[in-house]
Design an enzyme around this catalytic site. Structure first.
Site, PDB file in Angstrom:
ATOM      1  N   CYS A   1      -3.485  -3.677   3.982  1.00 13.20           N
ATOM      2  CA  CYS A   1      -2.341  -4.913   4.292  1.00 13.20           C
ATOM      3  C   CYS A   1      -2.705  -6.108   3.903  1.00 13.20           C
ATOM      4  O   CYS A   1      -1.954  -7.222   4.512  1.00 13.20           O
ATOM      5  CB  CYS A   1      -2.505  -4.758   5.974  1.00 13.20           C
TER       6      CYS A   1
ATOM      7  N   HIS B   1      -2.387 -10.629  11.332  1.00 11.71           N
ATOM      8  CA  HIS B   1      -1.896  -9.068  10.914  1.00 11.71           C
ATOM      9  C   HIS B   1      -1.613  -8.115  12.152  1.00 11.71           C
ATOM     10  O   HIS B   1      -2.648  -8.129  12.922  1.00 11.71           O
ATOM     11  CB  HIS B   1      -2.926  -8.515   9.871  1.00 11.71           C
TER      12      HIS B   1
ATOM     13  N   ASN C   1       4.545  -1.426  12.781  1.00 12.14           N
ATOM     14  CA  ASN C   1       3.636  -2.044  11.454  1.00 12.14           C
ATOM     15  C   ASN C   1       4.234  -1.875  10.131  1.00 12.14           C
ATOM     16  O   ASN C   1       4.564  -0.857   9.613  1.00 12.14           O
ATOM     17  CB  ASN C   1       2.256  -1.264  11.555  1.00 12.14           C
TER      18      ASN C   1
ATOM     19  N   THR D   1       2.848   3.650  15.800  1.00  9.72           N
ATOM     20  CA  THR D   1       2.647   2.232  15.370  1.00  9.72           C
ATOM     21  C   THR D   1       3.378   2.290  14.048  1.00  9.72           C
ATOM     22  O   THR D   1       3.244   1.217  13.181  1.00  9.72           O
ATOM     23  CB  THR D   1       1.197   1.931  15.099  1.00  9.72           C
TER      24      THR D   1
ATOM     25  N   GLU E   1       1.085  -1.068  -0.197  1.00  7.57           N
ATOM     26  CA  GLU E   1       0.149   0.038  -0.044  1.00  7.57           C
ATOM     27  C   GLU E   1       0.975   1.191  -0.160  1.00  7.57           C
ATOM     28  O   GLU E   1       0.351   2.307   0.527  1.00  7.57           O
ATOM     29  CB  GLU E   1      -0.802   0.095   1.167  1.00  7.57           C
TER      30      GLU E   1
HETATM   31  N1  COA Z   1      -0.377   3.742  30.498  1.00  8.00           N
HETATM   32  C1  COA Z   1      -0.929   2.373  30.085  1.00  8.00           C
HETATM   33  N2  COA Z   1      -1.899   2.409  28.923  1.00  8.00           N
HETATM   34  C2  COA Z   1      -2.511   3.447  28.572  1.00  8.00           C
HETATM   35  C3  COA Z   1      -1.982   4.873  29.305  1.00  8.00           C
HETATM   36  C4  COA Z   1      -0.940   4.705  30.074  1.00  8.00           C
HETATM   37  N3  COA Z   1      -0.546   5.849  30.525  1.00  8.00           N
HETATM   38  N4  COA Z   1      -2.673   5.731  28.543  1.00  8.00           N
HETATM   39  C5  COA Z   1      -3.322   5.130  27.477  1.00  8.00           C
HETATM   40  N5  COA Z   1      -3.359   3.769  27.585  1.00  8.00           N
HETATM   41  C6  COA Z   1      -3.736   2.812  26.758  1.00  8.00           C
HETATM   42  C7  COA Z   1      -5.484   3.054  26.588  1.00  8.00           C
HETATM   43  O1  COA Z   1      -6.157   2.550  27.852  1.00  8.00           O
HETATM   44  C8  COA Z   1      -5.718   2.235  25.481  1.00  8.00           C
HETATM   45  O2  COA Z   1      -5.813   0.716  25.715  1.00  8.00           O
HETATM   46  P1  COA Z   1      -7.080   0.031  25.831  1.00  8.00           P
HETATM   47  O3  COA Z   1      -7.643   0.067  24.137  1.00  8.00           O
HETATM   48  O4  COA Z   1      -6.963  -1.413  25.854  1.00  8.00           O
HETATM   49  O5  COA Z   1      -8.116   0.621  26.561  1.00  8.00           O
HETATM   50  C9  COA Z   1      -4.450   2.368  24.445  1.00  8.00           C
HETATM   51  O6  COA Z   1      -3.394   2.812  25.548  1.00  8.00           O
HETATM   52  C10 COA Z   1      -4.575   3.195  23.389  1.00  8.00           C
HETATM   53  O7  COA Z   1      -4.875   4.406  24.033  1.00  8.00           O
HETATM   54  P2  COA Z   1      -6.193   5.213  23.163  1.00  8.00           P
HETATM   55  O8  COA Z   1      -6.425   6.561  23.921  1.00  8.00           O
HETATM   56  O9  COA Z   1      -7.129   4.679  22.482  1.00  8.00           O
HETATM   57  O10 COA Z   1      -5.062   5.873  21.952  1.00  8.00           O
HETATM   58  P3  COA Z   1      -5.385   6.873  20.825  1.00  8.00           P
HETATM   59  O11 COA Z   1      -6.635   7.361  20.823  1.00  8.00           O
HETATM   60  O12 COA Z   1      -3.978   7.699  20.800  1.00  8.00           O
HETATM   61  O13 COA Z   1      -5.351   5.861  19.292  1.00  8.00           O
HETATM   62  C11 COA Z   1      -4.394   4.098  17.945  1.00  8.00           C
HETATM   63  C12 COA Z   1      -4.381   5.602  19.214  1.00  8.00           C
HETATM   64  C13 COA Z   1      -3.196   3.578  17.670  1.00  8.00           C
HETATM   65  C14 COA Z   1      -5.388   3.002  18.878  1.00  8.00           C
HETATM   66  C15 COA Z   1      -5.351   4.684  17.115  1.00  8.00           C
HETATM   67  O14 COA Z   1      -4.746   5.583  16.183  1.00  8.00           O
HETATM   68  C16 COA Z   1      -5.683   3.539  16.006  1.00  8.00           C
HETATM   69  O15 COA Z   1      -6.767   2.954  16.206  1.00  8.00           O
HETATM   70  N6  COA Z   1      -5.258   3.566  14.804  1.00  8.00           N
HETATM   71  C17 COA Z   1      -5.295   2.832  13.517  1.00  8.00           C
HETATM   72  C18 COA Z   1      -5.266   1.492  13.788  1.00  8.00           C
HETATM   73  C19 COA Z   1      -4.881   0.805  12.566  1.00  8.00           C
HETATM   74  O16 COA Z   1      -3.594   1.049  12.510  1.00  8.00           O
HETATM   75  N7  COA Z   1      -5.466   0.296  11.653  1.00  8.00           N
HETATM   76  C20 COA Z   1      -5.011  -0.160  10.450  1.00  8.00           C
HETATM   77  C21 COA Z   1      -5.600  -1.340   9.871  1.00  8.00           C
HETATM   78  S1  COA Z   1      -5.697  -2.723  10.704  1.00  8.00           S
END
Ligand code: COA
Length: 375
Positions: free
Chosen positions: A130, A255, A300, A173, A98
């Site tokens: 992916c 994946h 990733n 990621t 991609e």
């Molecule tokens: N200590 C420990 N864990 C923590 C934390 C801390 N200080 N602060 C946050 N976390 C945890 C959150 O609880 C969450 O875990 P959970 O999902 O089990 O509850 C995790 O860290 C991520 O936090 P979140 O607030 O959801 O992150 P975000 O809003 O910044 O989003 C991603 C980050 C990566 C999850 C988001 O950008 C995403 O979904 N990206 C795309 C996914 C992807 O790549 N898809 C592609 C195709 S498969």
């Protein structure tokens, strides 16, 4: 009984021709990396969010002169060298990616140019986020199984560079890498012709034409990834409980956008099938988590991520041991494949590739990274 009848009708050489899979494998990652804790410092985020919350450790980053093509070609050279055949024995080169370089010219042409591969060969790029590398592998297998290939082998490559806009939530990621496979006799692993696919058109992760970075609907992407896993495992299990199917495998590869996403999918699979939480968590720890050791250090690599996990899981398996591989591509398409280790899995020659690349790469400081990204 059935098998004995088949053997009486078809000579062993012909039977062997009906088995196809991975004859050789090569991997490559870029020469630089950033520890996600350094990124957390730079972005003013608690490092535990990245390491524990997402399960990431390091992200592979390209240096000047490295890109999706050089990674693909490096992985391909390693796979071809171990395979030992001449380039003229390749009848197909398919690159799943991609990280396209051009809207028309396939990435396979850039890679073939680098390898000096031309002549009587079908050359193309496969795009489905992916999932593209898996689709290229499936097409190569089906090409072999149909007999259309004649005696020729296929070169299948999954190669990507995953970069997000600076400060995007997906930034921790990021990653990059390539896995190349020669599809021919199943010396490393036979890939079963039976697989189960599931698709649903959605916008969960996409990159509009002309834009450098993807757009993501994180929660939708997680929901679709989970749905694909639930449906493909159920379809492959058929009338049997999914637990019986899962019990057949030494390892379950997924994946890996980031390891926590995989854990959530496994927990979802458990809940959908009525397993108690400790049982599902135990399954994750024993059969899934160990396959992501390298993913945690590479980040990733989109199309290559599943195959980095498969390469890890196949290491040291005895012939006949089996693994499952769940492929997911946003958009969305998912497919569950099963593989049976061949005689060359135990020696795991390809493991040297990542060991060498990981040992040789240079760690960037947060300042280096900030200067490079410009933010
Ligand atoms: N200590 C420990 N864990 C923590 C934390 C801390 N200080 N602060 C946050 N976390 C945890 C959150 O609880 C969450 O875990 P959970 O999902 O089990 O509850 C995790 O860290 C991520 O936090 P979140 O607030 O959801 O992150 P975000 O809003 O910044 O989003 C991603 C980050 C990566 C999850 C988001 O950008 C995403 O979904 N990206 C795309 C996914 C992807 O790549 N898809 C592609 C195709 S498969």
């Amino acid at each position: 009984m059935h098998f004995l009848v088949l053997r009486r009708v078809f000579p062993p050489a012909l039977l062997a021709m009906n088995h196809h899979g991975i004859a050789s494998m090569g991997l490559a990652i870029p020469s630089r990396y950033l520890d996600v804790r350094d990124l957390a410092d730079l972005r003013g985020v608690d490092p535990n969010k990245y390491t524990k919350g997402l399960g990431c450790h390091e992200m592979a980053l390209c240096a000047e002169g490295e890109d999706v093509v050089t990674l693909a070609a490096a992985a391909a050279r390693r796979a071809i060298e171990r395979w030992g055949g001449p380039l003229s024995d390749l009848g197909l080169i398919a690159v799943g990616t991609e990280t396209a370089k051009d809207m028309s010219r396939p990435l396979s042409a850039f890679v073939a140019e680098d390898l000096g591969l031309d002549g009587h060969v079908r050359s193309y790029e496969v795009k489905h986020a992916c999932y593209g590398g898996t689709l290229a592998l499936r097409q190569a297998l089906e090409w072999r199984a149909s007999g259309a290939s004649g005696p020729k082998a296929a070169l299948v490559i999954a190669s990507d560079v995953a970069l997000y806009a600076p400060k995007d939530p997906g930034e921790p990621t990021q990653g990059a890498g390539a896995v190349a496979m020669i599809v021919a006799e199943p010396r490393i692993a036979e890939v079963d012709l039976r697989s189960e696919a599931y698709a649903k058109p959605v916008f969960d992760f996409w990159r509009p034409v002309g834009e450098s970075f993807p757009k993501v609907d994180g929660p939708l992407s997680l929901e679709c990834y989970n749905l694909g896993a639930e449906r493909t495992f159920a379809a492959l299990a058929g009338d049997r409980p999914v637990a019986d199917l899962v019990g057949e495998f030494e390892a379950l590869c997924f994946h890996v956008p980031f390891p926590k996403m995989v854990k959530k999918a496994v927990m979802h699979l458990g809940a959908a099938n009525g397993w108690d939480e400790p049982t599902t968590a135990g399954l994750f720890e024993t059969k899934v988590m160990p396959t992501m050791e390298d993913n945690r250090r590479v980040g990733n690599a989109y199309t290559a991520s599943l195959w980095i996990s498969v390469a890890r899981a196949l290491r040291g398996l005895q012939a006949g041991q089996r693994i499952a591989a769940y492929s997911y591509g946003s958009g969305f398409g998912a497919e569950l494949l099963t593989l049976t280790a061949g005689k060359d899995a135990a020696a795991a020659a390809w493991a040297a590739d990542l060991e060498a690349d990981l040992a040789a790469r240079r760690r960037l400081s947060a300042d280096d990274y900030q200067a490079w990204r410009g933010a």
